[in-house]
Design a protein around this motif. Structure first.
Motif, short mmCIF file in Angstrom:
data_model
loop_
_atom_site.label_atom_id
_atom_site.label_comp_id
_atom_site.label_asym_id
_atom_site.label_seq_id
_atom_site.Cartn_x
_atom_site.Cartn_y
_atom_site.Cartn_z
N VAL A 274 0.99 -1.27 0.32
CA VAL A 274 0.08 0.49 -0.27
C VAL A 274 0.80 1.69 -0.17
CG1 VAL A 274 -1.77 -1.12 0.64
CG2 VAL A 274 -0.15 -0.05 2.44
N HIS A 275 2.36 0.84 0.55
CA HIS A 275 3.55 2.02 0.48
C HIS A 275 4.00 2.67 -0.86
CE1 HIS A 275 5.66 -1.87 0.91
NE2 HIS A 275 6.65 -1.20 0.22
N VAL A 276 3.31 1.78 -2.46
CA VAL A 276 4.08 2.16 -3.13
C VAL A 276 3.04 2.82 -4.04
CG1 VAL A 276 5.94 0.40 -2.62
CG2 VAL A 276 2.90 -0.47 -4.45
N SER A 277 2.61 3.25 -5.66
CA SER A 277 2.38 3.47 -6.39
C SER A 277 2.03 2.80 -7.33
CB SER A 277 2.65 5.10 -6.75
OG SER A 277 4.12 4.74 -7.89
N ARG A 278 0.83 3.23 -8.53
CA ARG A 278 0.69 1.72 -9.98
C ARG A 278 2.58 2.12 -10.69
NH1 ARG A 278 -3.39 1.64 -14.11
NH2 ARG A 278 -1.94 0.90 -15.81
N ASP A 279 2.71 3.57 -10.45
CA ASP A 279 3.84 3.42 -11.36
C ASP A 279 5.47 1.91 -10.86
OD1 ASP A 279 2.69 5.58 -13.20
OD2 ASP A 279 3.49 7.05 -12.19
N ARG A 289 9.62 -2.51 -19.10
CA ARG A 289 10.17 -1.35 -19.21
C ARG A 289 10.41 -0.20 -20.36
NH1 ARG A 289 15.68 -2.22 -15.15
NH2 ARG A 289 14.69 -2.50 -13.06
N ASP A 290 11.08 -1.18 -21.66
CA ASP A 290 11.37 -0.76 -22.92
C ASP A 290 9.51 -0.64 -23.44
OD1 ASP A 290 13.51 -0.95 -22.58
OD2 ASP A 290 13.81 -2.83 -23.67
N LEU A 291 8.38 -1.16 -23.14
CA LEU A 291 6.99 -1.57 -23.80
C LEU A 291 6.19 0.13 -22.59
CD1 LEU A 291 6.10 -4.82 -23.28
CD2 LEU A 291 6.86 -3.61 -25.07
N LEU A 292 6.50 0.46 -21.60
CA LEU A 292 5.47 1.60 -21.27
C LEU A 292 5.90 2.49 -21.86
CD1 LEU A 292 6.49 0.68 -17.16
CD2 LEU A 292 4.39 0.99 -18.71
N GLY A 293 4.59 3.32 -21.86
CA GLY A 293 4.66 4.53 -22.77
C GLY A 293 4.73 4.61 -24.07
N HIS A 294 4.71 2.71 -24.70
CA HIS A 294 4.45 3.11 -26.28
C HIS A 294 2.71 2.48 -26.61
CE1 HIS A 294 8.52 3.16 -27.55
NE2 HIS A 294 9.01 3.05 -25.91
N CYS A 295 1.96 3.27 -25.50
CA CYS A 295 0.31 2.39 -25.61
C CYS A 295 -0.31 3.27 -26.56
CB CYS A 295 -0.35 2.04 -24.27
SG CYS A 295 0.44 0.54 -23.34
N ARG A 296 -1.58 3.61 -27.70
CA ARG A 296 -2.09 3.98 -28.23
C ARG A 296 -2.46 5.11 -27.20
NH1 ARG A 296 -6.88 1.91 -31.62
NH2 ARG A 296 -4.97 0.70 -33.00
N PHE A 297 -2.43 4.89 -25.65
CA PHE A 297 -3.87 5.96 -25.17
C PHE A 297 -2.53 6.17 -23.88
CE2 PHE A 297 -7.10 3.61 -27.35
CZ PHE A 297 -7.65 4.29 -27.59
N ARG A 298 -2.38 7.12 -23.52
CA ARG A 298 -1.30 7.99 -22.98
C ARG A 298 -1.98 6.95 -20.85
NH1 ARG A 298 -0.31 13.98 -21.74
NH2 ARG A 298 1.08 13.58 -23.55
N ASP A 299 -3.13 6.71 -20.99
CA ASP A 299 -3.94 6.47 -19.67
C ASP A 299 -4.49 5.16 -19.62
OD1 ASP A 299 -6.13 6.65 -21.14
OD2 ASP A 299 -7.06 7.78 -19.96
N CYS A 300 -3.37 4.21 -20.86
CA CYS A 300 -3.93 2.86 -20.39
C CYS A 300 -3.97 2.03 -19.39
CB CYS A 300 -3.03 2.46 -21.79
SG CYS A 300 -2.98 0.19 -22.22
N LYS A 301 -4.87 0.94 -19.62
CA LYS A 301 -4.79 0.13 -18.08
C LYS A 301 -3.64 -1.27 -18.16
CE LYS A 301 -7.14 3.14 -15.48
NZ LYS A 301 -6.26 4.38 -14.03
N HIS A 302 -3.34 -1.20 -19.45
CA HIS A 302 -3.10 -2.14 -20.17
C HIS A 302 -4.38 -3.68 -19.64
CE1 HIS A 302 0.29 -0.04 -19.85
NE2 HIS A 302 0.58 -0.59 -18.41
N SER A 326 -0.37 -11.92 -11.90
CA SER A 326 0.27 -11.28 -11.46
C SER A 326 0.73 -9.52 -10.86
CB SER A 326 2.19 -11.31 -10.44
OG SER A 326 2.07 -11.41 -9.69
N TYR A 327 0.71 -9.14 -11.90
CA TYR A 327 0.76 -7.94 -11.67
C TYR A 327 -0.76 -7.11 -11.89
CZ TYR A 327 -0.08 -3.46 -14.63
OH TYR A 327 -0.21 -1.88 -14.98
N ARG A 328 -1.81 -7.44 -12.49
CA ARG A 328 -2.76 -6.86 -12.43
C ARG A 328 -3.97 -7.53 -11.05
NH1 ARG A 328 -4.54 -10.25 -18.00
NH2 ARG A 328 -4.56 -7.93 -19.57
N HIS A 329 -3.04 -8.02 -9.82
CA HIS A 329 -3.74 -8.69 -8.56
C HIS A 329 -3.31 -8.00 -7.97
CE1 HIS A 329 -2.95 -10.72 -4.84
NE2 HIS A 329 -4.64 -12.05 -5.65
#
Length: 339
Positions: A274-279, A289-302, A326-329
């Motif tokens: 709970v002490h960390v952010s989504r980022d 790492r090499d994929l973040l920021g390359h989605c079509r939408f800036r606010d993409c929830k993946h 695991s990431y989604r959980h």
């Protein structure tokens, strides 16, 4: 026997009793501190927190001597690995007068969701798991996120490798393969049989490491094997649940003869983030790492968005389904304002 569930009033009463006991202990500690400071105290000197015992800490001076120390009221919470300034009193006691800045700190939320430091000034977190109790990738991933967030180098350690069999080997080998492919250092050892312990010792020498993991994975057995003569109490798995029982109740620091320190921490079954952010969570999944920021939408929830770089990588096999789940959980467990 199933664990008895307590109602709200029972939980409140238990917390109230604990708070009253803590208040009485703090009052006694205050009187002892006044007596110490009213006497002759030595000059200020550096010390290292070896263990924490409620309202007192055990510190080691520059010559390796141990002292039980009281804490001045204005000090923050101290943990094993903290560097401090203290003054010696009589009969092996002393007073902590200052906490020195931490290089790193490993934290986790307590049962109330309040952030609690676990160890300080470590540069390597050793994530220990075993064939039994059943290893959970989600818990390992949570530790990896915490390590990334704290700037601490992770080492994955499979203990009790001698317990691998036809039933559990496929799951364990799949875990090991996933993390090795991601570039994480992975060791396989058996504290009981002695296999792989030389390689583990080499990985620990000249580092300040902390052992973390579920109860029952054999952290105390590893310490006993690495440091003969320490004789930490070792517990067996519960026959009813197959889970570990807590034998280490406080984090303690040990020195290696060839240099380096090891902090053995109490086992846990969950590790909140709970002490960390989504980022922070996304940064902890290094294959993103090499994929973040390359989605079509800036606010993409993946999740289901078209043009999602992570979903495309998942489809192409560049992200393992286990890691995406695991990431989604983990994201779903964050407070709503962070998700």
């Amino acid at each position: 026997m199933a664990k008895r569930q307590l109602n709200r009033r029972q939980n409140w009463r238990i917390e109230k009793i604990q708070e009253e006991r803590a208040a009485r202990a703090a009052k006694r500690e205050s009187r002892l501190l006044e007596e110490l400071e009213g006497g002759d105290l030595g000059g200020e000197q550096p010390g290292l927190v070896i263990a924490h015992f409620g309202v007192q800490v055990e510190i080691e001076d520059s010559e390796g001597q141990l002292y039980r120390c009281h804490l001045r009221a204005n000090l923050p919470t101290l943990v094993t690995g903290d560097r401090v300034v203290w003054r010696a009193g009589n009969q092996g006691h002393g007073v902590i007068v200052a906490q020195l800045p931490r290089d790193t700190e490993l934290c986790r939320p307590d049962s109330r969701g309040q952030l609690k430091p676990v160890a300080a000034n470590v540069d390597q977190i050793v994530i220990v798991f075993a064939p039994l109790p059943h290893p959970h990738a989600n818990l390992i991933d949570r530790y990896l996120i915490a390590a990334e967030h704290a700037g601490i180098h992770p080492l994955l350690l499979l203990n009790k490798a001698d317990l691998l069999d036809a039933d559990n080997a496929p799951h364990v080998e799949s875990l090991l393969t996933t993390y090795r492919q991601l570039g994480y250092p992975v060791l396989e050892v058996s504290a009981h049989e002695g296999d792989g312990m030389t390689a583990l010792q080499a990985a620990l020498d000249n580092h300040v490491s902390v052992f973390v993991g579920q109860s029952g994975v054999g952290k105390s057995s590893l310490v006993n094997s690495l440091l003969p003569g320490v004789d930490i109490r070792v517990g067996a798995l519960s026959e009813l649940t197959g889970k570990g029982t807590h034998t280490t109740t406080t984090a303690r620091l040990f020195h290696f003869p060839n240099g380096g320190e090891l902090i053995d921490s109490p086992g846990i079954r969950e590790f909140g983030l709970v002490h960390v952010s989504r980022d922070d969570v996304e940064a902890g999944f290094i294959e993103f790492r090499d994929l973040l920021g390359h989605c079509r939408f800036r606010d993409c929830k993946h999740d289901r968005e078209p043009g999602c770089a992570l979903l495309q990588a998942l489809e192409e096999g560049r992200i393992q389904p286990q890691r995406m789940a695991s990431y989604r959980h983990i994201l779903a467990s964050l407070p709503e304002d962070e998700y």
